[in-house]
Design an enzyme around this catalytic site. Structure first.
Site, PDB file in Angstrom:
ATOM      1  N   SER A 157      -2.511   4.387   3.357  1.00 50.46           N
ATOM      2  CA  SER A 157      -3.449   3.682   2.673  1.00 50.46           C
ATOM      3  C   SER A 157      -4.198   2.982   3.761  1.00 50.46           C
ATOM      4  O   SER A 157      -5.181   2.439   3.499  1.00 50.46           O
ATOM      5  CB  SER A 157      -2.717   2.749   1.851  1.00 50.46           C
ATOM      6  OG  SER A 157      -1.787   1.764   2.473  1.00 50.46           O
ATOM      7  N   GLU A 189      12.789  -4.763  17.744  1.00 46.16           N
ATOM      8  CA  GLU A 189      13.500  -3.702  16.836  1.00 46.16           C
ATOM      9  C   GLU A 189      14.711  -4.333  15.982  1.00 46.16           C
ATOM     10  O   GLU A 189      15.728  -4.541  16.969  1.00 46.16           O
ATOM     11  CB  GLU A 189      13.421  -2.346  17.554  1.00 46.16           C
ATOM     12  CG  GLU A 189      12.400  -1.752  17.979  1.00 46.16           C
ATOM     13  CD  GLU A 189      12.661  -0.437  18.620  1.00 46.16           C
ATOM     14  OE1 GLU A 189      13.974  -0.271  18.834  1.00 46.16           O
ATOM     15  OE2 GLU A 189      11.653   0.307  18.839  1.00 46.16           O
ATOM     16  N   HIS A 212       1.908   3.907  16.475  1.00 51.68           N
ATOM     17  CA  HIS A 212       1.906   2.457  16.190  1.00 51.68           C
ATOM     18  C   HIS A 212       2.086   1.592  17.164  1.00 51.68           C
ATOM     19  O   HIS A 212       1.070   0.585  17.609  1.00 51.68           O
ATOM     20  CB  HIS A 212       3.243   2.123  15.225  1.00 51.68           C
ATOM     21  CG  HIS A 212       2.984   2.355  13.677  1.00 51.68           C
ATOM     22  ND1 HIS A 212       2.640   1.253  12.696  1.00 51.68           N
ATOM     23  CD2 HIS A 212       2.868   3.506  13.010  1.00 51.68           C
ATOM     24  CE1 HIS A 212       2.391   1.873  11.751  1.00 51.68           C
ATOM     25  NE2 HIS A 212       2.516   3.194  11.709  1.00 51.68           N
ATOM     26  N   ALA A 239      10.155  -4.823  13.898  1.00 46.28           N
ATOM     27  CA  ALA A 239      10.079  -3.226  13.629  1.00 46.28           C
ATOM     28  C   ALA A 239      11.429  -2.957  12.995  1.00 46.28           C
ATOM     29  O   ALA A 239      12.369  -2.950  13.771  1.00 46.28           O
ATOM     30  CB  ALA A 239       9.921  -2.168  14.675  1.00 46.28           C
ATOM     31  N   LYS A 263      -2.499   0.212   5.361  1.00 47.77           N
ATOM     32  CA  LYS A 263      -1.985  -1.141   5.081  1.00 47.77           C
ATOM     33  C   LYS A 263      -1.493  -1.531   6.659  1.00 47.77           C
ATOM     34  O   LYS A 263      -1.440  -2.811   6.712  1.00 47.77           O
ATOM     35  CB  LYS A 263      -0.709  -0.974   4.358  1.00 47.77           C
ATOM     36  CG  LYS A 263       0.457  -0.185   4.449  1.00 47.77           C
ATOM     37  CD  LYS A 263       1.345  -0.101   3.317  1.00 47.77           C
ATOM     38  CE  LYS A 263       2.533   0.750   3.787  1.00 47.77           C
ATOM     39  NZ  LYS A 263       2.397   2.152   3.898  1.00 47.77           N
ATOM     40  N   GLY A 266       0.791  -1.334   0.022  1.00 45.43           N
ATOM     41  CA  GLY A 266       0.100   0.117   0.230  1.00 45.43           C
ATOM     42  C   GLY A 266       1.064   1.394  -0.022  1.00 45.43           C
ATOM     43  O   GLY A 266       2.022   1.184   0.349  1.00 45.43           O
ATOM     44  N   GLY A 267       0.174   2.255  -0.274  1.00 44.56           N
ATOM     45  CA  GLY A 267       0.967   3.534  -0.252  1.00 44.56           C
ATOM     46  C   GLY A 267       0.905   4.360   1.114  1.00 44.56           C
ATOM     47  O   GLY A 267       0.463   3.673   2.123  1.00 44.56           O
TER      48      GLY A 267
END
Length: 204
Positions: free
Chosen positions: A35, A86, A74, A55, A37, A31-32
């Site tokens: 978006s 991470e 997030h 991540a 996503k 997705g952009g």
């Protein structure tokens, strides 16, 4: 509940059922920017009691408060039973995985890898080092035996980037998305909050 909401809920339930029924399911969500996503990917994994959120992007930094705010948003959405890792070493993470993985996202990972191998400065041998990193990841993705949802940016639909670095990033990520899509059980494109299921297997 509106008809649109009902259709969206039904689509998400179908995708979630796929992951429940097939422990080896691998999904690529494209997705952009903005978006939806990432939210879609998180909903796909909501059926699992435990999820490892991988991540691979740059960590939060006081030098970039906007990026730190994005990361905080997030993190706030993730359930308490999800564990966050991470790391830029996706291959090792995939090979050691014993729980479902949500990788968000491949675009930020590619950007960091390009920096590590010296691509931005055109350092000698960067192409070989890049190929080795990408192939290592793809091999680990292919043989992984846990459910995986990988999020990535769809960057090939806009104008040709004006800079060499922009074109390099677009080309490398586009090629990686192609390879990951070929190995995935499902490829889903998110556009303006709508999910398109790309059912045909890769032909290229």
């Amino acid at each position: 509940m509106t008809k649109l909401t009902q259709r969206l809920a039904a689509s998400l339930e179908t995708a979630a059922r796929l992951l429940r029924q097939r422990d080896e399911a691998k999904v690529l969500v494209l997705g952009g920017v903005r978006s939806g996503k990432s939210r879609h990917a998180e909903r796909l994994m909501s059926c699992h009691p435990e999820v490892v959120y991988v991540a691979p992007g740059p960590p939060a930094s006081d030098d970039d408060p906007e990026w730190a705010a994005r990361i905080a948003r997030h993190q706030a959405r993730r359930p308490g039973n999800w564990r966050t890792v991470e790391t830029i070493d996706l291959a090792i993470t995939l090979r050691k995985a014993s729980r479902p993985l949500l990788i968000d996202c491949l675009g930020t990972w590619v950007s960091r890898v390009l920096g590590e191998v010296g691509a931005w400065d055109q350092a000698e041998g960067w192409e070989l080092r890049l190929d080795e990193r990408l192939e290592d990841f793809l091999d680990a993705f292919t043989v992984a035996h846990v459910p995986i949802v990988a999020v990535s940016n769809e960057v090939g639909m806009g104008v040709v980037p004006a800079t060499v670095s922009g074109r390099l990033f677009r080309d490398v990520l586009g090629a990686l998305n192609n390879r990951v899509g070929a190995e995935a059980d499902s490829v889903q494109l998110v556009v303006a909050g709508r999910v398109l299921y790309l059912d045909e297997r890769a032909l290229l």
